[in-house]
Design a protein around this motif. Sequence first.
Motif, PDB file in Angstrom:
ATOM      1  N   LEU A   1       0.831  -1.207   0.000  1.00 29.74           N
ATOM      2  CA  LEU A   1       0.000   0.000   0.000  1.00 29.74           C
ATOM      3  C   LEU A   1       0.862   1.253   0.000  1.00 29.74           C
ATOM      4  CD1 LEU A   1      -2.519  -1.292   2.686  1.00 29.74           C
ATOM      5  CD2 LEU A   1      -3.181  -0.657   0.351  1.00 29.74           C
ATOM      6  N   GLU A   2       1.890   1.214   0.826  1.00 29.74           N
ATOM      7  CA  GLU A   2       2.762   2.386   0.948  1.00 29.74           C
ATOM      8  C   GLU A   2       3.549   2.604  -0.347  1.00 29.74           C
ATOM      9  OE1 GLU A   2       2.539   4.689   2.934  1.00 29.74           O
ATOM     10  OE2 GLU A   2       4.450   5.636   3.370  1.00 29.74           O
ATOM     11  N   ALA A   3       3.940   1.525  -1.002  1.00 32.49           N
ATOM     12  CA  ALA A   3       4.654   1.659  -2.289  1.00 32.49           C
ATOM     13  C   ALA A   3       3.752   2.347  -3.308  1.00 32.49           C
ATOM     14  CB  ALA A   3       5.079   0.279  -2.801  1.00 32.49           C
ATOM     15  N   VAL A   4       2.502   1.933  -3.363  1.00 32.53           N
ATOM     16  CA  VAL A   4       1.558   2.552  -4.316  1.00 32.53           C
ATOM     17  C   VAL A   4       1.423   4.037  -4.001  1.00 32.53           C
ATOM     18  CG1 VAL A   4      -0.876   2.597  -5.024  1.00 32.53           C
ATOM     19  CG2 VAL A   4       0.321   0.413  -4.820  1.00 32.53           C
ATOM     20  N   ARG A   5       1.331   4.352  -2.726  1.00 37.24           N
ATOM     21  CA  ARG A   5       1.177   5.759  -2.320  1.00 37.24           C
ATOM     22  C   ARG A   5       2.427   6.581  -2.678  1.00 37.24           C
ATOM     23  NH1 ARG A   5       1.544   9.452   2.046  1.00 37.24           N
ATOM     24  NH2 ARG A   5       3.019   8.173   3.217  1.00 37.24           N
TER      25      ARG A   5
ATOM     26  N   TYR B   1      -5.901   2.827   4.495  1.00 36.61           N
ATOM     27  CA  TYR B   1      -5.356   3.512   3.316  1.00 36.61           C
ATOM     28  C   TYR B   1      -6.483   3.966   2.378  1.00 36.61           C
ATOM     29  CZ  TYR B   1      -0.383   3.364   4.096  1.00 36.61           C
ATOM     30  OH  TYR B   1       0.868   3.624   4.584  1.00 36.61           O
ATOM     31  N   ARG B   2      -7.552   3.189   2.356  1.00 36.49           N
ATOM     32  CA  ARG B   2      -8.715   3.597   1.556  1.00 36.49           C
ATOM     33  C   ARG B   2      -9.287   4.898   2.100  1.00 36.49           C
ATOM     34  NH1 ARG B   2     -12.323  -1.132   1.731  1.00 36.49           N
ATOM     35  NH2 ARG B   2     -13.579  -0.346   3.419  1.00 36.49           N
ATOM     36  N   GLU B   3      -9.463   4.936   3.434  1.00 40.40           N
ATOM     37  CA  GLU B   3     -10.099   6.110   4.039  1.00 40.40           C
ATOM     38  C   GLU B   3      -9.151   7.312   4.095  1.00 40.40           C
ATOM     39  OE1 GLU B   3     -11.506   4.595   7.782  1.00 40.40           O
ATOM     40  OE2 GLU B   3     -13.173   3.506   6.849  1.00 40.40           O
ATOM     41  N   ALA B   4      -7.875   7.050   4.377  1.00 37.10           N
ATOM     42  CA  ALA B   4      -6.930   8.156   4.552  1.00 37.10           C
ATOM     43  C   ALA B   4      -6.508   8.779   3.224  1.00 37.10           C
ATOM     44  CB  ALA B   4      -5.686   7.656   5.295  1.00 37.10           C
ATOM     45  N   TYR B   5      -6.304   7.947   2.212  1.00 38.09           N
ATOM     46  CA  TYR B   5      -5.724   8.450   0.956  1.00 38.09           C
ATOM     47  C   TYR B   5      -6.653   8.286  -0.242  1.00 38.09           C
ATOM     48  CZ  TYR B   5      -1.683   8.013   4.006  1.00 38.09           C
ATOM     49  OH  TYR B   5      -0.831   8.101   5.065  1.00 38.09           O
ATOM     50  N   GLY B   6      -7.881   7.840   0.012  1.00 38.46           N
ATOM     51  CA  GLY B   6      -8.848   7.678  -1.080  1.00 38.46           C
ATOM     52  C   GLY B   6      -8.463   6.591  -2.060  1.00 38.46           C
ATOM     53  N   MET B   7      -7.689   5.617  -1.609  1.00 39.53           N
ATOM     54  CA  MET B   7      -7.263   4.555  -2.536  1.00 39.53           C
ATOM     55  C   MET B   7      -8.395   3.584  -2.819  1.00 39.53           C
ATOM     56  SD  MET B   7      -3.424   3.946  -1.059  1.00 39.53           S
ATOM     57  CE  MET B   7      -3.031   2.501  -1.958  1.00 39.53           C
ATOM     58  N   HIS B   8      -8.394   3.032  -4.019  1.00 38.52           N
ATOM     59  CA  HIS B   8      -9.358   1.977  -4.361  1.00 38.52           C
ATOM     60  C   HIS B   8      -8.766   0.670  -3.835  1.00 38.52           C
ATOM     61  CE1 HIS B   8     -12.096  -0.643  -6.458  1.00 38.52           C
ATOM     62  NE2 HIS B   8     -12.711   0.383  -7.026  1.00 38.52           N
ATOM     63  N   ALA B   9      -8.946   0.447  -2.535  1.00 36.74           N
ATOM     64  CA  ALA B   9      -8.377  -0.736  -1.877  1.00 36.74           C
ATOM     65  C   ALA B   9      -9.509  -1.486  -1.196  1.00 36.74           C
ATOM     66  CB  ALA B   9      -7.317  -0.316  -0.865  1.00 36.74           C
ATOM     67  N   SER B  10      -9.628  -2.773  -1.496  1.00 38.74           N
ATOM     68  CA  SER B  10     -10.773  -3.559  -1.020  1.00 38.74           C
ATOM     69  C   SER B  10     -10.311  -4.864  -0.406  1.00 38.74           C
ATOM     70  CB  SER B  10     -11.703  -3.900  -2.186  1.00 38.74           C
ATOM     71  OG  SER B  10     -12.177  -2.724  -2.800  1.00 38.74           O
ATOM     72  N   ASN B  11     -11.106  -5.347   0.554  1.00 35.77           N
ATOM     73  CA  ASN B  11     -10.853  -6.665   1.142  1.00 35.77           C
ATOM     74  C   ASN B  11     -11.872  -7.665   0.630  1.00 35.77           C
ATOM     75  OD1 ASN B  11      -8.770  -6.461   3.428  1.00 35.77           O
ATOM     76  ND2 ASN B  11     -10.112  -4.711   3.864  1.00 35.77           N
ATOM     77  N   GLY B  12     -11.395  -8.800   0.165  1.00 35.01           N
ATOM     78  CA  GLY B  12     -12.277  -9.948  -0.053  1.00 35.01           C
ATOM     79  C   GLY B  12     -12.104 -10.834   1.170  1.00 35.01           C
ATOM     80  N   ILE B  13     -13.190 -11.021   1.922  1.00 35.78           N
ATOM     81  CA  ILE B  13     -13.107 -11.895   3.107  1.00 35.78           C
ATOM     82  C   ILE B  13     -13.535 -13.280   2.631  1.00 35.78           C
ATOM     83  CG2 ILE B  13     -13.814 -12.227   5.502  1.00 35.78           C
ATOM     84  CD1 ILE B  13     -14.708  -9.246   5.496  1.00 35.78           C
ATOM     85  N   LEU B  14     -12.547 -14.016   2.139  1.00 38.44           N
ATOM     86  CA  LEU B  14     -12.868 -15.288   1.496  1.00 38.44           C
ATOM     87  C   LEU B  14     -12.892 -16.427   2.497  1.00 38.44           C
ATOM     88  CD1 LEU B  14     -12.586 -13.530  -0.965  1.00 38.44           C
ATOM     89  CD2 LEU B  14     -11.267 -15.338  -2.069  1.00 38.44           C
ATOM     90  N   PHE B  15     -13.941 -17.212   2.431  1.00 38.07           N
ATOM     91  CA  PHE B  15     -14.006 -18.445   3.205  1.00 38.07           C
ATOM     92  C   PHE B  15     -13.190 -19.505   2.460  1.00 38.07           C
ATOM     93  CE2 PHE B  15     -17.193 -17.797   6.663  1.00 38.07           C
ATOM     94  CZ  PHE B  15     -17.309 -16.432   6.507  1.00 38.07           C
ATOM     95  N   ASN B  16     -12.981 -20.641   3.138  1.00 38.31           N
ATOM     96  CA  ASN B  16     -12.069 -21.657   2.575  1.00 38.31           C
ATOM     97  C   ASN B  16     -12.460 -22.021   1.143  1.00 38.31           C
ATOM     98  OD1 ASN B  16     -12.145 -21.782   5.491  1.00 38.31           O
ATOM     99  ND2 ASN B  16     -10.771 -23.530   5.324  1.00 38.31           N
ATOM    100  N   HIS B  17     -11.460 -22.015   0.273  1.00 35.70           N
ATOM    101  CA  HIS B  17     -11.724 -22.463  -1.094  1.00 35.70           C
ATOM    102  C   HIS B  17     -10.594 -23.384  -1.536  1.00 35.70           C
ATOM    103  CE1 HIS B  17      -9.979 -18.427  -1.036  1.00 35.70           C
ATOM    104  NE2 HIS B  17      -9.253 -18.807  -2.063  1.00 35.70           N
TER     105      HIS B  17
END
Length: 384
Positions: A115-119, A172-188
């Motif tokens: 995240l920091e590298a992207v910023r 980072y999404r909230e602080a810097y407006g980044m398009h950063a998302s979590n997928g909360i994936l169950f076991n696959h």
Amino acid sequence: MNNKVALITGITGQDGAYLSEYLIKKGYTVHGIKRRSSLFNTDRIDHLYQDPHDEKRNMVLHYGDMTDSMNLTRIIGDVQPDEIYNLAAMSHVKVSFDTPEYTANADGIGTLRLLEAVRLLNLTDKTRIYQASTSELYGMVQEIPQRETTPFYPRSPYAVAKLYAYWITVNYREAYGMHASNGILFNHESPLRGETFVTRKVTRAAARILLGLQKKVYMGNISSKRDWGHAKDYIKAMYLILQQDTPDDYVISTGVTTTIRDFIKMTFNEAGVTVEFKGENEQEEGFIAHINEELFSKAVGEEHLDAFKKRLGESIVGIDPAYYRPTEVDILIGDNTKARTKLGWEPTYDLKGLCHDMITHDIELMKKEEYLRNGGYRILNYFE
Ligand code: NAP
Ligand code: G4F
């Protein structure tokens, strides 16, 4: 078709392999980060490999590691990705109790490094980020089923590291407006699943037992329950999450939960073998109770039937507490309503279909001569 560029960390893993193939088919150029290893570690993506001299290639590998921020920053600067899928992690829950500091570094701080590298590279407006979050965050579950609003209660060093990664992505999404998302994936799971995760351990061992190459398999806590889907379905959700106008967090699950015990029964059933469990706790054992000869012959091969029939009534599953975890996650079951309604995502495989895919693959794999020559069982030499 499009001209998008994706960077996948963890490209050599189960999800990395399916996702690369999926994105390449969509016209992406896919860059992947792989670790240097003393042996080849690209088995899962070798079919996608292209000669580096091919100027038109759409798959490029870079050496790197989630613990090396300079390396990550250089790669992101060179690649200028439209999308980053952060799939790299020390992903084994039991092993994370043996390597807690490393797990925190790679899985937790590693996400911060990206995240920091992207910023720092001024890519916040260009680059969208998918973070591979996990149902392990729910740990000692505070609600059944688990949804996006369910409080987290992690139960392993892995889950605690992933908790940091989840929140730093939100921050980072909230602080810097980044398009950063979590997928909360169950076991696959899938035929590409790592050999020491429970489903693959079961399907590999079952294949060997059915073929007469192994007498018995030892398991840990077979009463815990998991919500298992097919990795092929789940990587599509990752892609969809990054195509949304606004970043957000999503539970990706099937909504069905099953014990490990029932998964074992289901696996043998695919080959016409009924396994019955008797006893409790460490004394519990799984016995061959019935053989459907027609189904067995179809799934395993008629030539193996007579030998297997001689084993009727024998124990083929035992319990070894060495596989128990210091703290267990007893039940996971996800509510995927948000993903269905907002992403239009839904699973296409049920557990039976997944199980069929895995055991069919592993029976064929174990039949291959090289496996037999090498003693076959590829190094499950530690209690994972
Ligand atoms: P996997 O098969 O274990 O693959 C993990 C990948 O990460 C591999 O490519 C591995 O490289 C790489 N890796 C590990 N440590 C690294 C490091 N320090 N630097 C760079 N790369 C590193 O995992 P998966 O099942 O595909 O899962 C993908 C991601 O989703 C992981 O973050 C996992 O924690 C998360 N997740 C998985 C599930 C699931 O049920 N599969 C559910 C929820 C979340 P090597 O090939 O060299 O080991
Ligand atoms: O297959 P597992 O090792 O997966 P676990 O711990 O649920 O973690 C996996 O899914 C997570 C998503 O929820 C991911 F984040 C994570 O990266 C990984 O992909 O174990 C499943 C269950 C556990 O309750 C374990 O105690 O199976 C139980 N189990 C019973 N016997 C066993 C064994 N697990 C393993 N690995 N080996 C056994 O012999």
